[in-house]
Design a protein around this motif. Sequence first.
Motif: not given
Ligand code: C5P
Length: 244
Positions: A12, A63, A194, A203
């Motif tokens: 990202d 997407k 994580r 998250q």
């Molecule tokens: O590990 P991190 O939180 O940085 O990851 C984020 C990535 O995971 C982003 O590219 C995001 O689009 C993707 N992602 C997400 N949740 C979802 C689908 C994809 O965090 N449900």
Amino acid sequence: MSKNTDLVVAMDYPTVAFAEALMEQLSGLPIVYKIGLELFLSSGTEWVRKQTEKGTRIFLDLKFHDIPNTVGQAVLQAARLGAEFTTVHLCGGKTMLDEIDIKLQEAILSGQIQKKPRVLGVTVLTSFKEEDWIAAMSHVAKVGSIRNVEESTMHFAALANDHPAIGGVVCSPQEINAIRSKHPKLYTMVPGIRPKGFKAHDQGRIMTPAEASASGASAIVVGRPITQAAEPRLVAEQILQEMV
Ligand code: C5P
């Protein structure tokens, strides 16, 4: 040694300079690199093609959601770029998925592409809270009762499982067990991962790489724990080690 669970690293980033620096640091590790809208709109298609031609495994996470013909053509373009994975919104419906199947099939038969990408379906974006989902759905679907997030997710997972165009779903740690028990053969890619001791950021519900792998995730998506690490290679190696 090849693992049962793939490691997908979410790049990202706003520019290819960051992405190239990361790929250089992780070179030689068994990783799929995820390119989302932000990086893609900066990198353009030729940079993506250059990566796949070098043999780098690319997940083009754009997407798609549009009318069937448009999405079919877009998935075909992703295939032409050599993307191993791409994504579509399952709420685009069966006709949209049918069109993807037709376009890819035709392209294989005519020799335009050698391999179909694995098209993953997005069920319900995990950013939706229950009330926001119901509000959004009641706006578009007034007939009958409205499914909550869990019901919608399982509805879309069944659509993905039964459709030949779709090779799996993106699902959150919350959903992996329900989806795996209902559709044990469905490919599942799980973000929200994580390693122990890492910040959750935005998250909501997280799993460690070991937990996701033990739950049967086919692939995990890891972004910031690797991309923001002082030593990304070390973190990636630890993640690979703790997965089955
Ligand atoms: O590990 P991190 O939180 O940085 O990851 C984020 C990535 O995971 C982003 O590219 C995001 O689009 C993707 N992602 C997400 N949740 C979802 C689908 C994809 O965090 N449900």
